[in-house]
Design a protein around this motif. Structure first.
Motif, mmCIF file in Angstrom:
data_model
loop_
_atom_site.group_PDB
_atom_site.id
_atom_site.type_symbol
_atom_site.label_atom_id
_atom_site.label_comp_id
_atom_site.label_asym_id
_atom_site.label_seq_id
_atom_site.Cartn_x
_atom_site.Cartn_y
_atom_site.Cartn_z
ATOM 1 N N TRP A 1 0.818 -1.213 0.000
ATOM 2 C CA TRP A 1 0.000 0.000 0.000
ATOM 3 C C TRP A 1 0.852 1.264 0.000
ATOM 4 N N VAL A 2 1.939 1.269 0.764
ATOM 5 C CA VAL A 2 2.830 2.437 0.788
ATOM 6 C C VAL A 2 3.452 2.654 -0.593
ATOM 7 N N THR A 3 3.880 1.563 -1.207
ATOM 8 C CA THR A 3 4.514 1.656 -2.526
ATOM 9 C C THR A 3 3.538 2.173 -3.575
ATOM 10 N N LEU A 4 2.325 1.650 -3.567
ATOM 11 C CA LEU A 4 1.322 2.123 -4.519
ATOM 12 C C LEU A 4 0.966 3.578 -4.265
ATOM 13 N N PHE A 5 0.862 3.969 -3.000
ATOM 14 C CA PHE A 5 0.534 5.362 -2.672
ATOM 15 C C PHE A 5 1.593 6.321 -3.213
ATOM 16 N N VAL A 6 2.861 6.016 -2.950
ATOM 17 C CA VAL A 6 3.947 6.901 -3.395
ATOM 18 C C VAL A 6 4.026 6.947 -4.925
ATOM 19 N N THR A 7 3.898 5.783 -5.554
ATOM 20 C CA THR A 7 4.011 5.714 -7.011
ATOM 21 C C THR A 7 2.843 6.411 -7.702
ATOM 22 N N LEU A 8 1.637 6.041 -7.348
ATOM 23 C CA LEU A 8 0.462 6.631 -7.996
ATOM 24 C C LEU A 8 0.274 8.090 -7.605
ATOM 25 N N GLY A 9 0.617 8.425 -6.365
ATOM 26 C CA GLY A 9 0.530 9.825 -5.946
ATOM 27 C C GLY A 9 1.469 10.714 -6.745
ATOM 28 N N SER A 10 2.682 10.239 -6.974
ATOM 29 C CA SER A 10 3.640 10.989 -7.798
ATOM 30 C C SER A 10 3.143 11.082 -9.232
ATOM 31 N N GLY A 11 2.431 10.038 -9.672
ATOM 32 C CA GLY A 11 1.839 10.071 -11.008
ATOM 33 C C GLY A 11 0.782 11.146 -11.139
ATOM 34 N N VAL A 12 0.027 11.397 -10.068
ATOM 35 C CA VAL A 12 -0.983 12.461 -10.090
ATOM 36 C C VAL A 12 -0.315 13.820 -10.262
ATOM 37 N N VAL A 13 0.797 14.026 -9.543
ATOM 38 C CA VAL A 13 1.551 15.286 -9.681
ATOM 39 C C VAL A 13 2.055 15.435 -11.108
ATOM 40 N N GLY A 14 2.601 14.354 -11.654
ATOM 41 C CA GLY A 14 3.089 14.384 -13.034
ATOM 42 C C GLY A 14 1.966 14.606 -14.022
ATOM 43 N N GLY A 15 0.803 14.020 -13.754
ATOM 44 C CA GLY A 15 -0.339 14.197 -14.643
ATOM 45 C C GLY A 15 -0.797 15.644 -14.687
ATOM 46 N N LEU A 16 -0.784 16.306 -13.533
ATOM 47 C CA LEU A 16 -1.146 17.727 -13.494
ATOM 48 C C LEU A 16 -0.146 18.558 -14.284
ATOM 49 N N ASP A 17 1.125 18.206 -14.171
ATOM 50 C CA ASP A 17 2.171 18.901 -14.932
ATOM 51 C C ASP A 17 1.936 18.742 -16.432
ATOM 52 N N ASP A 18 1.636 17.502 -16.862
ATOM 53 C CA ASP A 18 1.353 17.251 -18.279
ATOM 54 C C ASP A 18 0.130 18.028 -18.746
ATOM 55 N N TYR A 19 -0.901 18.063 -17.908
ATOM 56 C CA TYR A 19 -2.142 18.760 -18.271
ATOM 57 C C TYR A 19 -1.885 20.236 -18.522
ATOM 58 N N LEU A 20 -1.087 20.864 -17.661
ATOM 59 C CA LEU A 20 -0.809 22.291 -17.824
ATOM 60 C C LEU A 20 0.038 22.548 -19.067
ATOM 61 N N LYS A 21 0.943 21.630 -19.385
ATOM 62 C CA LYS A 21 1.728 21.766 -20.613
ATOM 63 C C LYS A 21 0.816 21.745 -21.837
ATOM 64 N N LEU A 22 -0.152 20.845 -21.810
ATOM 65 C CA LEU A 22 -1.081 20.719 -22.929
ATOM 66 C C LEU A 22 -2.028 21.914 -22.997
ATOM 67 N N LYS A 23 -2.478 22.362 -21.844
ATOM 68 C CA LYS A 23 -3.427 23.465 -21.802
ATOM 69 C C LYS A 23 -2.836 24.741 -22.376
ATOM 70 N N TYR A 24 -1.569 25.015 -22.003
ATOM 71 C CA TYR A 24 -0.934 26.259 -22.441
ATOM 72 C C TYR A 24 0.008 26.057 -23.628
ATOM 73 N N GLN A 25 0.058 24.815 -24.151
ATOM 74 C CA GLN A 25 0.843 24.514 -25.349
ATOM 75 C C GLN A 25 2.292 24.959 -25.251
ATOM 76 N N ASN A 26 2.925 24.607 -24.114
ATOM 77 C CA ASN A 26 4.363 24.844 -23.969
ATOM 78 C C ASN A 26 4.956 23.720 -23.134
ATOM 79 N N SER A 27 6.276 23.728 -22.985
ATOM 80 C CA SER A 27 6.942 22.622 -22.289
ATOM 81 C C SER A 27 7.231 22.937 -20.827
#
Length: 360
Positions: A99-125
């Motif tokens: 459970w700890v491993t899944l929490f850290v891994t998937l939680g970090s994925g949520v942060v990364g997903g938000l980063d990707d979303y903002l890149k796509l929204k504003y069309q920059n890197s």
């Protein structure tokens, strides 16, 4: 999940007892994650294309990368889905390490997903600002390592072990928390920096996960751990399942991410996978071995640190461009050559890391 089901069935049909074996569940975890990646990959790529979720390319980088603009990104969500489902199916859900491993891994994925979303929204890197990205990753890592510290049954789980030197170990006590935090966040960002070429990050991730899986299996077995002189940690063998799902999911993703890539993993995948490797290394008490086996990740991160420090202090750059894989591209290496050579380096480093099991 299936462990409990097969355990119940084994009371009536002895055949199902075989599914209690860690090695078999590890193999089934690999195959399940691989099957999910290969099956769902084309569907996800098609959907990402329809939604026009395409990668933004830096205009100050190698010009050969400009043709990649618009390639579907956020494919790392496929990896995380395969890892999550496969781990829940074949892992022992009564084991808090899962459970700890899944929490850290998937939680970090949520942060990364938000980063990707903002890149796509504003069309920059640029995406999520560094401050908020590190805050998110730090919060996830801090919660994970605090849980490990609080639930640690013995001092073994908070002791730093130095490979090769048999008697070189230090009980960190409360300092385990900041140390483990740095390992997880550092690993997460190092893998993210490496993810700049087609397949460059995913293959080393697969190889390092396999190496850590070997350590997890041996550390979770009192006989093997005693013979090899590594710390025995009860229950840590379940990390074999998690490492196996990274291997399977990553291998399936590589089918579509190999040069020329049909899809990129994005930060949702890179940050999560790096954090996943970091938390596993912390749990099996092999942070130093992670640095050895993940030497390519370390090299990429150090190249950025040196480049920034040199430019701020002297106004000059050490490399033509950082991370270092771009330096070799600008020197004239073809992208596939950089990728495969970095893969070869990782294979050697993983073997070196595994060799520390006997060199003590």
């Amino acid at each position: 999940m299936l462990v409990l089901l097969f355990g119940w069935l084994a009371e009536y049909f002895s055949f199902f007892a075989v599914f209690q074996y860690l090695t078999l569940r590890g193999i089934l975890g690999v195959l399940t994650a691989l099957s999910l990646s290969l099956t769902m990959g084309p569907l996800m790529i098609r959907r990402l294309t329809e939604l026009k979720i395409g990668q933004s390319i830096r205009d100050d980088g190698p010009q050969t990368h400009l043709v990649k603009a618009g390639t579907p990104t956020m494919g790392g969500a496929l990896i995380l889905l395969a890892i999550g489902v496969s781990t829940l199916l074949w892992g022992d859900l009564s084991n808090y390490y899962i459970w700890v491993t899944l929490f850290v891994t998937l939680g970090s994925g949520v942060v990364g997903g938000l980063d990707d979303y903002l890149k796509l929204k504003y069309q920059n890197s640029k995406g999520l600002s560094a401050r908020w990205k590190y805050l998110g990753l730090s919060l996830i890592a801090f919660i994970g390592v605090t849980v490990l510290y609080v639930l640690a049954p013995t001092e073994t789980e908070t002791t730093l072990y130095i490979p090769v030197f048999k008697d070189a170990f230090f009980n960190m006590g409360i300092f385990f928390i900041p140390w483990a935090y740095l390992v997880i966040v550092g690993s997460s960002n190092a893998v993210n920096l490496t993810d700049g070429l087609d397949g460059l990050a995913i293959m080393p991730t697969i190889l390092v996960a396999a190496g850590l899986g070997v350590f997890a299996y041996l550390s979770g077995n009192s006989v093997f751990a005693g013979y090899l002189g590594i710390p025995y940690i009860a229950g840590v063998g379940e990390m074999v399942i998690f490492c196996g799902t990274i291997f399977g999911a990553g291998l399936g993703f590589l089918w579509f991410n190999t040069y020329p890539a049909q899809v990129f993993m994005g930060d949702v995948g890179a940050l999560a996978l790096g954090a996943g490797l970091g938390i596993v290394a912390v749990i099996v008490r092999q942070e130093v071995v992670l640095a050895i086996m993940g030497g390519v990740f370390v090299m990429e991160a150090v190249s950025v640190i040196l480049q920034v420090a040199s430019f701020k202090m002297t106004g000059k750059r050490i490399f033509r461009m950082a991370p270092i894989h771009h330096h070799f591209e600008l020197k004239g290496w073809a992208e596939p050559k950089v990728i495969v050579r970095f893969w070869i380096i990782t294979i050697v480093l993983v073997l070196v890391g595994l060799a520390t099991l006997k060199v003590r």
